[in-house]
Design an enzyme around this catalytic site. Sequence first.
Site, PDB file in Angstrom:
ATOM      1  N   ASP A 190     -32.761  17.025 -61.285  1.00 55.57           N
ATOM      2  CA  ASP A 190     -31.886  18.073 -60.744  1.00 55.57           C
ATOM      3  C   ASP A 190     -32.791  19.196 -60.248  1.00 55.57           C
ATOM      4  O   ASP A 190     -32.865  20.279 -60.841  1.00 55.57           O
ATOM      5  CB  ASP A 190     -30.928  18.563 -61.831  1.00 55.57           C
ATOM      6  CG  ASP A 190     -30.001  17.458 -62.276  1.00 55.57           C
ATOM      7  OD1 ASP A 190     -29.212  16.990 -61.453  1.00 55.57           O
ATOM      8  OD2 ASP A 190     -30.096  17.034 -63.440  1.00 55.57           O
TER       9      ASP A 190
ATOM     10  N   LEU B 220     -26.393  10.416 -73.175  1.00 56.47           N
ATOM     11  CA  LEU B 220     -27.856  10.502 -73.082  1.00 56.47           C
ATOM     12  C   LEU B 220     -28.484   9.163 -72.719  1.00 56.47           C
ATOM     13  O   LEU B 220     -27.995   8.101 -73.104  1.00 56.47           O
ATOM     14  CB  LEU B 220     -28.415  10.994 -74.421  1.00 56.47           C
ATOM     15  CG  LEU B 220     -27.848  12.342 -74.896  1.00 56.47           C
ATOM     16  CD1 LEU B 220     -28.519  12.766 -76.202  1.00 56.47           C
ATOM     17  CD2 LEU B 220     -28.008  13.422 -73.842  1.00 56.47           C
TER      18      LEU B 220
ATOM     19  N   HIS C 109     -33.097  11.852 -70.666  1.00 62.76           N
ATOM     20  CA  HIS C 109     -32.880  12.956 -71.613  1.00 62.76           C
ATOM     21  C   HIS C 109     -33.884  12.878 -72.769  1.00 62.76           C
ATOM     22  O   HIS C 109     -34.429  13.888 -73.205  1.00 62.76           O
ATOM     23  CB  HIS C 109     -31.476  12.892 -72.214  1.00 62.76           C
ATOM     24  CG  HIS C 109     -30.369  13.115 -71.232  1.00 62.76           C
ATOM     25  ND1 HIS C 109     -29.517  12.109 -70.835  1.00 62.76           N
ATOM     26  CD2 HIS C 109     -29.964  14.234 -70.579  1.00 62.76           C
ATOM     27  CE1 HIS C 109     -28.629  12.599 -69.986  1.00 62.76           C
ATOM     28  NE2 HIS C 109     -28.874  13.880 -69.805  1.00 62.76           N
TER      29      HIS C 109
HETATM   30  O1  PAF Z   1     -28.206  19.243 -66.055  1.00 55.23           O
HETATM   31  C1  PAF Z   1     -27.196  19.244 -66.800  1.00 55.23           C
HETATM   32  O2  PAF Z   1     -26.913  18.282 -67.542  1.00 55.23           O
HETATM   33  C2  PAF Z   1     -26.275  20.463 -66.791  1.00 55.23           C
HETATM   34  O3  PAF Z   1     -26.183  21.015 -65.516  1.00 55.23           O
HETATM   35  C3  PAF Z   1     -26.673  21.515 -67.823  1.00 55.23           C
HETATM   36  C4  PAF Z   1     -28.038  22.104 -67.518  1.00 55.23           C
HETATM   37  C5  PAF Z   1     -26.695  20.898 -69.220  1.00 55.23           C
HETATM   38  C6  PAF Z   1     -25.656  22.660 -67.814  1.00 55.23           C
HETATM   39  O4  PAF Z   1     -24.385  22.212 -68.142  1.00 55.23           O
END
Ligand code: PAF
Length: 277
Positions: A146, A29, A33
């Site tokens: 993402d 993290l 995050h």
């Molecule tokens: O974005 C991420 O870290 C991963 O693709 C997730 C959403 C935790 C799924 O494993």
Amino acid sequence: MEIITDIAPLRARLRHEASVAFVPTMGNLHAGHLSLVRIAQKHASCSVVSIFVNRLQFAPHEDFDRYPRTWSDDCRLLEEQGADIVFMPDEKTLYPVPQEFQLLLPPVADTLEGACRPGFFRGVTTVVLKLFNIVQPHVAVFGEKDYQQLQVVHRMVDQLNLPVEIIAGETVRDEDGLALSSRNNYLDATQRQEAGELAHHLKQIRDSIASGERDFPLLEQLVAEKLSKRGWVVDYVAVRQQHTLLPVAASDSSLVILGAAWLNQTRLIDNFLLTLP
Ligand code: PAF
């Protein structure tokens, strides 16, 4: 903060919560995050963060084995952040039998990351759907970094009528513009100095479009060439429509500029949103 590793105790613990906000992660993290956790905390009485490195979303030649696993640091950061629960299942808990059931994905998953990493979104949607079924959150928070993953998850929730609201958290960046990512840890000092160039060049495309340039393929090509000359191996640089991720039509005003490129063994992705007047 409670650390829970199994499904039954997690469900028992969450049964009487008025509302649950969920942040799925693969651990290692960073401030990005933690910003998602802060959003989660504002939306529910109980915040749950999962840490699970999901083998299904890695191709055999990808970095599953070397993906950084820093669980005690992760738990310390989450404790400091005031998260309520960390869900850390092992592989046997989430995949006790081979995962035969998977989803047929929508066209938005075929392009860009989906084209470069076949199977990636199948793995992501499988684990996210399983985690949603286990945690049963009211709200789930995903990072805009993402961007395509966020769109795919939105489609899954809409089209499968999942009772969860998806909230997007803005990308958190270092001072030079590099989007925070667990994979930045793979970069050595020289690569780290170079890494900010991806964001810098994608931003240049955004600024050119904002100033009136409309030859998107030319902008994409120029930036891909500039990055290649600097030593990057470019997977794609693309100007797309925000919702569909299709090439931009003259009537589209919601755009996203996305890029994915390799610096040596490290693949970085980034994106910038642009709404035209
Ligand atoms: O974005 C991420 O870290 C991963 O693709 C997730 C959403 C935790 C799924 O494993």
